[in-house]
Design a protein around this motif. Structure first.
Motif, PDB file in Angstrom:
ATOM      1  N   LEU A 130      90.409  82.624   4.916  1.00 48.48           N
ATOM      2  CA  LEU A 130      91.709  81.787   4.615  1.00 48.48           C
ATOM      3  C   LEU A 130      91.805  81.009   3.373  1.00 48.48           C
ATOM      4  CD1 LEU A 130      91.267  79.694   8.297  1.00 48.48           C
ATOM      5  CD2 LEU A 130      92.858  81.575   7.572  1.00 48.48           C
ATOM      6  N   LYS A 131      93.087  81.280   2.968  1.00 46.19           N
ATOM      7  CA  LYS A 131      93.449  80.854   1.467  1.00 46.19           C
ATOM      8  C   LYS A 131      93.706  79.393   1.113  1.00 46.19           C
ATOM      9  CE  LYS A 131      95.546  85.340   1.571  1.00 46.19           C
ATOM     10  NZ  LYS A 131      96.867  86.351   1.519  1.00 46.19           N
ATOM     11  N   VAL A 132      94.288  78.723   2.215  1.00 45.65           N
ATOM     12  CA  VAL A 132      94.782  77.369   1.800  1.00 45.65           C
ATOM     13  C   VAL A 132      94.075  76.364   2.500  1.00 45.65           C
ATOM     14  CG1 VAL A 132      96.946  75.891   1.901  1.00 45.65           C
ATOM     15  CG2 VAL A 132      96.990  78.353   1.247  1.00 45.65           C
ATOM     16  N   PHE A 133      93.689  75.414   1.797  1.00 50.24           N
ATOM     17  CA  PHE A 133      93.054  74.176   2.478  1.00 50.24           C
ATOM     18  C   PHE A 133      93.950  72.905   2.323  1.00 50.24           C
ATOM     19  CE2 PHE A 133      90.347  70.486   2.718  1.00 50.24           C
ATOM     20  CZ  PHE A 133      89.618  70.555   4.016  1.00 50.24           C
ATOM     21  N   LYS A 134      94.635  72.498   3.671  1.00 52.05           N
ATOM     22  CA  LYS A 134      95.724  71.530   3.426  1.00 52.05           C
ATOM     23  C   LYS A 134      95.661  70.556   4.620  1.00 52.05           C
ATOM     24  CE  LYS A 134     100.684  71.268   2.924  1.00 52.05           C
ATOM     25  NZ  LYS A 134     101.920  71.895   2.880  1.00 52.05           N
ATOM     26  N   ASP A 135      95.610  69.399   4.596  1.00 48.82           N
ATOM     27  CA  ASP A 135      95.706  68.489   5.738  1.00 48.82           C
ATOM     28  C   ASP A 135      94.413  68.544   6.584  1.00 48.82           C
ATOM     29  OD1 ASP A 135      98.433  67.681   5.104  1.00 48.82           O
ATOM     30  OD2 ASP A 135      99.288  69.090   6.575  1.00 48.82           O
ATOM     31  N   ASP A 136      93.259  68.826   5.737  1.00 50.74           N
ATOM     32  CA  ASP A 136      91.808  68.907   6.286  1.00 50.74           C
ATOM     33  C   ASP A 136      91.838  69.889   7.417  1.00 50.74           C
ATOM     34  OD1 ASP A 136      90.995  66.344   5.066  1.00 50.74           O
ATOM     35  OD2 ASP A 136      92.008  65.139   6.623  1.00 50.74           O
ATOM     36  N   ARG A 137      92.397  71.077   6.865  1.00 45.33           N
ATOM     37  CA  ARG A 137      92.234  72.324   7.555  1.00 45.33           C
ATOM     38  C   ARG A 137      92.391  73.409   6.745  1.00 45.33           C
ATOM     39  NH1 ARG A 137      97.321  70.979  10.621  1.00 45.33           N
ATOM     40  NH2 ARG A 137      98.858  71.973   9.333  1.00 45.33           N
ATOM     41  N   TRP A 138      91.596  74.640   7.121  1.00 44.79           N
ATOM     42  CA  TRP A 138      91.732  75.792   6.360  1.00 44.79           C
ATOM     43  C   TRP A 138      92.800  76.549   7.086  1.00 44.79           C
ATOM     44  CZ3 TRP A 138      90.164  77.275   1.798  1.00 44.79           C
ATOM     45  CH2 TRP A 138      88.921  76.695   1.212  1.00 44.79           C
TER      46      TRP A 138
ATOM     47  N   THR B  19     102.657  77.611   4.197  1.00 44.96           N
ATOM     48  CA  THR B  19     103.454  76.845   5.151  1.00 44.96           C
ATOM     49  C   THR B  19     102.676  77.059   6.530  1.00 44.96           C
ATOM     50  OG1 THR B  19     105.375  77.847   4.133  1.00 44.96           O
ATOM     51  CG2 THR B  19     105.333  77.642   6.642  1.00 44.96           C
ATOM     52  N   PHE B  20     102.686  75.946   7.515  1.00 45.17           N
ATOM     53  CA  PHE B  20     102.204  75.909   8.620  1.00 45.17           C
ATOM     54  C   PHE B  20     103.044  75.567   9.798  1.00 45.17           C
ATOM     55  CE2 PHE B  20      99.277  74.186  11.956  1.00 45.17           C
ATOM     56  CZ  PHE B  20      98.365  75.190  12.084  1.00 45.17           C
ATOM     57  N   PRO B  21     103.045  76.239  10.715  1.00 48.26           N
ATOM     58  CA  PRO B  21     102.421  77.608  10.994  1.00 48.26           C
ATOM     59  C   PRO B  21     102.954  78.558  10.231  1.00 48.26           C
ATOM     60  CG  PRO B  21     103.788  77.210  12.797  1.00 48.26           C
ATOM     61  CD  PRO B  21     103.695  75.927  11.906  1.00 48.26           C
ATOM     62  N   SER B  22     102.313  79.630   9.852  1.00 47.94           N
ATOM     63  CA  SER B  22     102.701  80.736   9.028  1.00 47.94           C
ATOM     64  C   SER B  22     103.989  81.614   9.917  1.00 47.94           C
ATOM     65  CB  SER B  22     101.463  81.530   8.958  1.00 47.94           C
ATOM     66  OG  SER B  22     101.873  83.068   8.128  1.00 47.94           O
ATOM     67  N   PRO B  23     104.960  81.720   8.890  1.00 47.32           N
ATOM     68  CA  PRO B  23     105.947  82.614   9.540  1.00 47.32           C
ATOM     69  C   PRO B  23     105.657  83.917  10.139  1.00 47.32           C
ATOM     70  CG  PRO B  23     106.664  82.385   7.285  1.00 47.32           C
ATOM     71  CD  PRO B  23     105.253  81.588   7.623  1.00 47.32           C
TER      72      PRO B  23
ATOM     73  N   ALA C  18      96.748  80.431  12.726  1.00 43.55           N
ATOM     74  CA  ALA C  18      95.727  80.568  12.506  1.00 43.55           C
ATOM     75  C   ALA C  18      95.087  79.518  11.603  1.00 43.55           C
ATOM     76  CB  ALA C  18      95.402  81.963  11.916  1.00 43.55           C
ATOM     77  N   SER C  19      93.956  78.659  12.239  1.00 47.32           N
ATOM     78  CA  SER C  19      93.531  77.850  11.222  1.00 47.32           C
ATOM     79  C   SER C  19      92.207  77.146  11.688  1.00 47.32           C
ATOM     80  CB  SER C  19      94.458  76.582  11.288  1.00 47.32           C
ATOM     81  OG  SER C  19      94.557  76.013  12.605  1.00 47.32           O
ATOM     82  N   LEU C  20      91.477  76.592  10.928  1.00 44.01           N
ATOM     83  CA  LEU C  20      90.015  76.021  11.314  1.00 44.01           C
ATOM     84  C   LEU C  20      90.079  74.744  10.516  1.00 44.01           C
ATOM     85  CD1 LEU C  20      87.591  79.241  11.047  1.00 44.01           C
ATOM     86  CD2 LEU C  20      88.080  77.741  12.979  1.00 44.01           C
ATOM     87  N   SER C  21      89.553  73.403  11.315  1.00 44.61           N
ATOM     88  CA  SER C  21      89.460  72.309  11.099  1.00 44.61           C
ATOM     89  C   SER C  21      87.948  71.842  11.291  1.00 44.61           C
ATOM     90  CB  SER C  21      90.212  71.212  11.764  1.00 44.61           C
ATOM     91  OG  SER C  21      89.788  71.472  13.143  1.00 44.61           O
ATOM     92  N   ARG C  22      87.661  70.578  11.027  1.00 49.51           N
ATOM     93  CA  ARG C  22      86.223  70.277  11.148  1.00 49.51           C
ATOM     94  C   ARG C  22      85.499  70.408  12.496  1.00 49.51           C
ATOM     95  NH1 ARG C  22      83.038  67.410   7.922  1.00 49.51           N
ATOM     96  NH2 ARG C  22      85.002  66.856   6.875  1.00 49.51           N
ATOM     97  N   ASP C  23      86.271  69.926  13.441  1.00 50.70           N
ATOM     98  CA  ASP C  23      85.746  70.376  14.799  1.00 50.70           C
ATOM     99  C   ASP C  23      86.534  71.382  15.448  1.00 50.70           C
ATOM    100  OD1 ASP C  23      88.110  68.588  15.253  1.00 50.70           O
ATOM    101  OD2 ASP C  23      87.188  67.145  16.134  1.00 50.70           O
ATOM    102  N   GLY C  24      87.381  72.110  15.032  1.00 48.05           N
ATOM    103  CA  GLY C  24      88.046  73.048  15.999  1.00 48.05           C
ATOM    104  C   GLY C  24      89.073  73.986  15.169  1.00 48.05           C
TER     105      GLY C  24
END
Length: 891
Positions: free
Chosen positions: A717-725, A730-734, A740-746
């Motif tokens: 994943l390319k971008v780390f923003k708001d404590d998530r990859w 833009t989130f969610p990606s258009p 698609a994302s991964l954070s510390r616990d989910g």
């Protein structure tokens, strides 16, 4: 190193040595069965598998302990201690198409988890079909006069008659006139067995006890020196009063009470994407700090905690006290939430297991089912304010505008209505002519009944808890159960004297002050040989009990020893499980009820899921492994050495830095032999650690394709923003990667096989690998997710999760450096509601060391990759001091 903390720490690194201490070691007992298991069986199983219903499908009865043990045509349905192999659990999981119970639909994951916990805990079951009806009637506790039980009679102060039968054991000098009566009672009863009390400890040890008991912090060498040199006759009183006036006393006793109140910062399990956070839970904790600091009378504390909506003065914090009721777990079924509140009120304040009467009259105590539903009606008529934003507190409850009284749920079944349960106090502890509660829900009247001077339990229960906090063991071994099965303690007269005295003004500080001044508190922890043989449990208190620091004191002592402790009072909770130290006291740590971090469990933190009668202490390898390997300990050691070097500024001698370290960590100067050992140690060259790594560097976060049961085209994943990859800015990606994302616990997958989400771990060394963790899909909507764990492309575990939590535990031998472990999540046919939580642990046993990795602790955004630096010799010495028994034990 043969002696001193350097040598002793080597022993501790292998196994922390814990002294015998009071414990309710079984988290699952008969009360757990009555509260969580029997109601579930009644509601979902008895219709087809009970003698009362005349049904035994599969020749299986589930309404008696013996029938459940023998099982039906398929054999026993419960294997105590092994839920995974028990047919009952297999049927509840719906894993086998031919074995699915109950037939009307799968139970909620939370309900299955309760059954699993019960079975793994040994499946205690108090039901007994062998007693005849006549025997059962004759043994009913409701037929017994409550006044025949010691705890159900109001406590009385000691009188001269209490001393007439005791041997003359006190010395005939002026000091005898200053003895507390409870010391005389304890000495007299010990003398009957020809036992004598241990000698008093020295002032340094006494001050260490005070500091841990009153503040939960180590005492400084300067404080000890000041006390030792104070020759005033009231030196002890002055020092105790000063410590009681310190806000840290409020923090220490608040943490004790939070165990009673099952405090957490989350509600527990939730579905449908509901926010699990209890946003303002910390306000209850802060109210407690203020109440203990101000020495708010205990009876007033109880009134505020049960009815703060009616007792709080405008502008005060007292409405926040109702967090006692509202910071508990919020169950999916409202009746279970009410049950939890009944439990915390009755076990926490009265030492009575009233929740056991939910489905039937209490089997052991004089508590009929109607008493349970009387309290149920009090609490069911207590609801959140209609407008929380204008309420005095977001934690408070108010009376329902139109009070309604429910009937008894026969056998705990809401669909079977019995008689109306009037809102009133417990039958055995009120006069027959006492009127039922009339004011709103009756919460304030309930509080008044609990704090009534004639109530035999309230003062006893609190005194017993405080005695345990100060002396390491309660007078009554079951602090939250004073019922018929609880025998009178050997020193009942001591408990009753303190309880009757406490109820005269309900001052906690005065009670604490009195206990601290007793000879019992001053005794050394070494028993005589005769005491070891004739009183091995120290029931007569002829010596002190050596106590180990609890989790909070250990961590706070670590912060204080390295000069990093933040002494601010109150405020929102903070996350303390990061790789680096967080300076706030452990009291302010965020407590996640559903996913309690492994650090807390490793050091025996009280379960926040329900009221805890007391802490128990284990000795497990994870404790020294944490202290040897966790980055927080390395950080503490580095800070401690920085502070010691500042303290020794201008002195080029290594000994000056070492002496400063000893003063910081152990509160004393090193004797010459120990100092010489330490000087030789820091003078030797440090060994290189080729395996030292930064745990963040072992993790990658990406998307991939799934083809032929394999991960292909892994793309970070390319971008780390708001404590998530995430995939892009833009989130969610258009595009197709959507959420698609991964954070510390989910995280969240994209759609289908082209959008799996992968958390990848790469092994930094050869060794044996153990994996364990849990995956949760909070929502029960749409078609769920598929979670997979692969090691080098080989599937170790896979589960389809429609809702709730699935756990895994897999072992993999002979992994090589560079091997990968992928934690993979697919969406189902749909992509909605596919947020998930995943917490995983990896334990790598390399040829030279044990390495532990965590998906949460190792999570980070972009960082400059760097090899973790080994500690220098001074820092290693600081770590050894933190590892020593002297640091971990109070005496």
């Amino acid at each position: 190193m043969q002696s001193g903390p350097l040598g002793r720490a080597i022993v501790l690194a292998c196994a922390l040595i814990a002294p015998p201490t009071w414990a309710e070691t079984a988290a699952v007992d008969e009360a757990y069965f009555e509260t969580h298991v029997r109601p579930l069986l009644i509601e979902h199983c008895y219709e087809c598998h009970s003698q009362s219903a005349g049904e035994s499908m599969g020749d299986l009865h589930l309404d008696t302990a013996a029938a459940m043990a023998s099982g039906g045509v398929s054999g026993p349905v419960v294997i105590p201690g092994n839920a995974a192999e028990s047919l009952l659990i297999k049927a509840m999981l719906y894993a086998d198409a031919d074995l699915q119970m109950p037939p009307e639909g799968k139970l909620a994951d939370e309900q299955i988890e309760r059954l699993r916990t019960w079975i793994d805990g040994g499946a205690p079951d108090p039901r007994d079909e062998d007693m005849s009806e006549a025997q059962q009637m004759a043994s009913k506790p409701l037929d017994r006069d409550p006044s025949t039980h010691w705890a159900f009679v109001p406590p009385q102060r000691l009188s001269g008659d209490d001393f007439d039968s005791l041997p003359d054991v006190l010395p005939s000098n002026a000091d005898a006139a200053d003895a507390d009566p409870i010391d005389e009672i304890a000495r007299g009863q010990a003398a009957v067995k020809h036992l004598s009390p241990a000698p008093a400890v020295n002032r340094a040890t006494l001050h260490r006890r005070w500091s841990d008991d009153l503040h939960g912090l180590p005492v400084s060498s300067a404080q000890i020196a000041s006390f030792e040199s104070d020759s005033r006759p009231d030196a002890e009183t002055r020092r105790i009063d000063r410590m009681l006036a310190d806000p840290r006393f409020g923090e220490r006793f608040t943490r004790h009470w939070l165990d009673v109140a099952r405090y957490a910062d989350t509600i527990g399990y939730a579905v449908g994407g509901k926010d699990r956070n209890l946003k303002y839970a910390y306000r209850y904790r802060d109210w407690l700090i203020s109440a203990f600091c101000e020495d708010m009378p205990y009876d007033e504390m109880i009134r505020h905690q049960l009815a703060g909506d009616q007792t709080a003065e405008p502008g005060s914090m007292d409405a926040d006290a109702m967090g006692f009721l509202t910071v508990g777990r919020q169950f999916l079924r409202h009746d279970d939430t009410i049950d939890d509140r009944i439990d915390v009120v009755t076990r926490g304040l009265l030492g009575l297991t009233v929740s056991c009467a939910r489905c039937h009259d209490h089997k052991f105590d004089p508590i009929p089912t109607i008493d349970y539903y009387s309290l149920y009606n009090v609490l069911e008529n207590s609801v959140p304010p209609a407008d929380l934003e204008t309420a005095a507190s977001p934690l408070m409850l108010v009376d329902r505008p139109k009070v309604r009284d429910f009937r008894v749920f026969v056998r705990g079944d809401r669909s079977r209505q019995g008689e109306i349960a009037p809102r009133r106090y417990l039958t055995a502890f009120r006069k027959p002519e006492t009127a039922q509660f009339k004011s709103g829900s009756g919460r304030l009247e309930l509080a008044e009944a609990i704090v009534d001077p004639a109530n035999p339990l309230t003062a006893r229960v609190m005194v017993n808890r405080i005695w345990e906090h100060l002396l390491g063991h309660p007078l009554v071994d079951s602090p939250s159960d004073f019922g018929y099965r609880t025998p009178a303690p050997p020193l009942q007269s001591v408990l009753d004297e303190l309880a009757a005295d406490f109820a005269s003004d309900w001052s906690i500080k005065r009670l604490v002050r009195r206990i601290l001044h007793t000879r019992i508190y001053h005794q050394a922890a070494t028993p005589s040989e005769l005491a070891r043989v004739s009183d091995p449990e120290n029931a007569l208190w002829t010596h002190a009990r050596r106590s180990r620091l609890d989790f909070e004191s250990m961590r706070d002592g670590l912060l204080m020893g390295c000069g990093y402790l933040d002494n601010r009072i109150g405020g929102p909770a903070v996350e303390i499980t990061q790789p680096d130290l967080v300076p706030r006291r452990t009291l302010y740590a965020r407590i996640d009820r559903q996913n309690l971090p492994g650090l807390f469990r490793t050091f025996d933190f009280a379960s926040p899921d329900m009221h805890s009668p007391g802490r128990y202490y284990t000795t497990v390898p994870q404790q020294p492994l944490f202290l040897l390997n966790h980055p927080q300990i390395s950080h503490a050691a580095q800070l401690a050495v920085e502070l010691a070097r500042q303290d020794a500024a201008g002195d080029p001698d290594d000994a000056a830095v070492i002496e400063s370290l000893f003063r910081q960590v152990l509160g004393r100067e090193p004797p010459p032999a120990e100092l010489a050992d330490a000087v030789r140690f820091v003078s030797s060259p440090p060994a290189d650690n080729p395996n030292a790594i930064d745990p963040r560097s072992t993790w990658q976060y990406g998307t991939a394709m799934w083809a032929d049961d394999q991960v292909t085209q892994f793309t970070p994943l390319k971008v780390f923003k708001d404590d998530r990859w995430q995939f892009e800015e833009t989130f969610p990606s258009p595009g197709p990667m959507s959420y698609a994302s991964l954070s510390r616990d989910g995280g969240h997958p994209a759609h289908g096989d082209a959008g799996i989400i992968v958390r990848r771990w790469t092994s930094p060394a050869n060794g044996k690998l153990t994996l364990n963790g849990a995956v949760t899909r909070p929502s029960d909507q749409d078609d769920g997710i598929i979670a997979t764990v692969q090691v080098n492309g080989q599937t170790e575990w896979q589960a389809s999760i429609a809702s709730g939590t699935q756990r895994y535990n897999a072992r993999r031998n002979d992994v090589q450096q560079g091997d990968v472990v992928d934690f993979i999540v697919h969406s189902g046919e749909g992509l909605s509601f596919d947020s998930f939580q995943w917490r995983g642990k990896l334990l790598l046993q390399s040829p030279t060391e044990m390495l532990q990795f965590s998906s949460t602790d190792g999570f980070s955004g972009p960082f400059a990759p760097e090899r973790a630096v080994s500690l220098d010799r001074f820092e290693q010495l600081a770590q050894v001091l933190f590892l020593s028994n002297e640091f971990f034990f109070v005496d």
